[in-house]
Design a protein around this motif. Structure first.
Motif, PDB file in Angstrom:
ATOM      1  N   LYS B  56       0.777  -1.115   0.153  1.00  0.00           N
ATOM      2  CA  LYS B  56       0.020  -0.091   0.097  1.00  0.00           C
ATOM      3  C   LYS B  56       0.838   1.108  -0.069  1.00  0.00           C
ATOM      4  O   LYS B  56       1.884   1.440   0.684  1.00  0.00           O
ATOM      5  CB  LYS B  56      -0.932  -0.004   1.291  1.00  0.00           C
ATOM      6  N   PHE B  58       1.444   5.438   0.568  1.00  0.00           N
ATOM      7  CA  PHE B  58       0.996   6.480   1.415  1.00  0.00           C
ATOM      8  C   PHE B  58       1.625   7.968   0.826  1.00  0.00           C
ATOM      9  O   PHE B  58       3.078   7.828   0.908  1.00  0.00           O
ATOM     10  CB  PHE B  58       1.117   6.383   2.721  1.00  0.00           C
ATOM     11  N   ARG B  66       5.520   6.806   0.240  1.00  0.00           N
ATOM     12  CA  ARG B  66       6.143   5.585   1.057  1.00  0.00           C
ATOM     13  C   ARG B  66       5.265   4.253   0.902  1.00  0.00           C
ATOM     14  O   ARG B  66       4.021   4.223   1.003  1.00  0.00           O
ATOM     15  CB  ARG B  66       5.910   6.093   2.563  1.00  0.00           C
ATOM     16  N   PHE B  68       4.271   0.589   2.009  1.00  0.00           N
ATOM     17  CA  PHE B  68       4.400  -0.485   3.067  1.00  0.00           C
ATOM     18  C   PHE B  68       3.382  -1.613   3.122  1.00  0.00           C
ATOM     19  O   PHE B  68       2.717  -1.407   2.314  1.00  0.00           O
ATOM     20  CB  PHE B  68       3.901   0.503   4.851  1.00  0.00           C
ATOM     21  N   CYS B  69       3.517  -2.690   4.027  1.00  0.00           N
ATOM     22  CA  CYS B  69       2.586  -3.836   3.808  1.00  0.00           C
ATOM     23  C   CYS B  69       1.438  -3.435   4.751  1.00  0.00           C
ATOM     24  O   CYS B  69       1.713  -3.381   5.790  1.00  0.00           O
ATOM     25  CB  CYS B  69       3.420  -4.906   4.464  1.00  0.00           C
ATOM     26  N   ALA B  70       0.494  -3.617   4.218  1.00  0.00           N
ATOM     27  CA  ALA B  70      -1.057  -3.267   4.876  1.00  0.00           C
ATOM     28  C   ALA B  70      -1.275  -4.439   5.878  1.00  0.00           C
ATOM     29  O   ALA B  70      -2.025  -4.395   6.340  1.00  0.00           O
ATOM     30  CB  ALA B  70      -2.094  -3.163   3.888  1.00  0.00           C
ATOM     31  N   CYS B  72       1.161  -6.457   7.554  1.00  0.00           N
ATOM     32  CA  CYS B  72       2.246  -6.638   8.881  1.00  0.00           C
ATOM     33  C   CYS B  72       2.642  -5.334   9.373  1.00  0.00           C
ATOM     34  O   CYS B  72       3.182  -5.075  10.196  1.00  0.00           O
ATOM     35  CB  CYS B  72       3.217  -7.554   8.485  1.00  0.00           C
ATOM     36  N   GLY B  73       2.765  -4.011   8.507  1.00  0.00           N
ATOM     37  CA  GLY B  73       3.057  -3.037   8.845  1.00  0.00           C
ATOM     38  C   GLY B  73       4.531  -2.796   8.565  1.00  0.00           C
ATOM     39  O   GLY B  73       5.072  -1.632   8.817  1.00  0.00           O
ATOM     40  N   SER B  74       5.242  -3.736   7.683  1.00  0.00           N
ATOM     41  CA  SER B  74       6.599  -3.252   7.490  1.00  0.00           C
ATOM     42  C   SER B  74       6.638  -2.121   6.477  1.00  0.00           C
ATOM     43  O   SER B  74       5.941  -2.074   5.457  1.00  0.00           O
ATOM     44  CB  SER B  74       7.150  -4.638   6.910  1.00  0.00           C
ATOM     45  N   THR B  75       7.786  -1.489   6.764  1.00  0.00           N
ATOM     46  CA  THR B  75       8.005  -0.156   5.671  1.00  0.00           C
ATOM     47  C   THR B  75       9.049  -0.595   4.858  1.00  0.00           C
ATOM     48  O   THR B  75      10.175  -1.041   5.210  1.00  0.00           O
ATOM     49  CB  THR B  75       8.427   1.102   6.661  1.00  0.00           C
TER      50      THR B  75
END
Ligand SMILES: [Zn+2]
Ligand SMILES: [Zn+2]
Lengths: 148, 130
Positions: B56, B58, B66, B68-70, B72-75
């Motif tokens: 995803k 942003f 930026r 990131f993985c929607a 697990c939240g990894s950037t």
């Protein structure tokens, strides 16, 4: 003594407030480095984190049997690492990204954890001023104490 | 060929690393999203996504977005808005092999809080020098 501070994600959807324990740490474990690209810089909350806005945007990922990682599903900001409640830590422990706090005064970088997870090509200056714990040191600290 | 992924595997990628090394950005947006400074490498010829279901984007400002993985939240990625697909900065921690890296510079250092610094002696650049 704890200090209540407010925090927000990058887009401002999620807002939180937490009473903070003193000290600020960096974690070098491979899960933290994969999650946030480098060492995770955090502060420990006293009790639970209070979410004051945007609770519906918070997503969590169970990165192990004992902890979940929370992030903003809108902007991807890492929010906190929540050590699940256990017999010895009834509320669990909220380890919150230090970078989210509006007021950074008083933050003192005094510990590093999983220092044996650091691949070795980066380091923070002033290591000698901090408590530096290996994986074994961290697990010993959170493991149930031996009875008698 | 180099490979990488987020923590949960919903974003995976591969490509050819450039030999530029690791650039460290201390700006507030990077630190807020990444829970610390952004430590990023570049891929020669861009990043090829091999799994994109979690990815995803942003748009954090007029000059960058930026990835990131929607799940697990990894950037994972930083991109200029008009960059070609895959022409992204890649978070070094997401690489499967990041055992032997080298920092080459620190940027946006006027936004770096005073409580930490890195031990290397590579150039420190303010935003007007970066
Ligand atoms: Zn957000
Ligand atoms: Zn993921």
């Amino acid at each position: 003594m704890s200090d209540v501070k407010t925090a927000a994600c990058l887009y401002g959807t999620v807002k939180m407030s937490a009473a903070l324990k003193p000290g600020l740490g960096a974690c070098h474990c491979s899960s933290c480095r994969r999650w946030c690209g480098g060492p995770l810089m955090s502060v420990h909350a006293e009790g639970a984190v209070e979410v004051t806005a945007g609770a519906e945007a918070i997503k969590t990922y169970a990165s192990s049997d004992w902890a979940e990682r929370a992030f903003c599903g809108e902007c991807g900001s890492g929010l906190y690492y929540h050590l699940q409640p256990s017999e010895h830590f009834p509320q669990g422990e909220y380890i919150v990204s230090a970078c989210l706090f509006d007021d950074q005064t008083g933050f003192k970088f005094d510990h590093e954890v999983f220092v044996d997870g650091n691949p070795g090509w980066y380091s923070f200056s002033g290591e000698e001023t901090r408590n530096r714990m290996t994986e074994a040191d961290v697990f010993a600290m959170f493991a149930p104490k031996e009875e008698g | 060929m180099e490979s990488g992924s987020c923590l949960c595997g919903a974003v995976t990628f591969q490509g050819q690393r450039s030999n530029r090394g690791v650039g460290v950005c201390h700006c507030k947006m990077c630190r807020v999203q990444n829970s610390g400074p952004l430590m990023a490498v570049r891929f020669e010829g861009g990043v090829t996504l091999t799994e994109a279901r979690g990815l995803k984007w942003f748009a954090s400002s007029d000059i960058g977005k930026r990835g990131f993985c929607a799940e697990c939240g990894s950037t994972l990625f930083w991109s200029a808005p008009d960059a070609a697909d895959g022409d992204w900065d890649v978070s070094v921690g997401t690489l499967d092999d990041a055992a032997d890296e080298k920092i080459f510079e620190h940027i946006f250092v006027e936004f770096q809080p005073a409580y930490y610094d890195f031990a290397d002696d590579t150039p420190r650049k303010r935003s007007d020098e970066a």
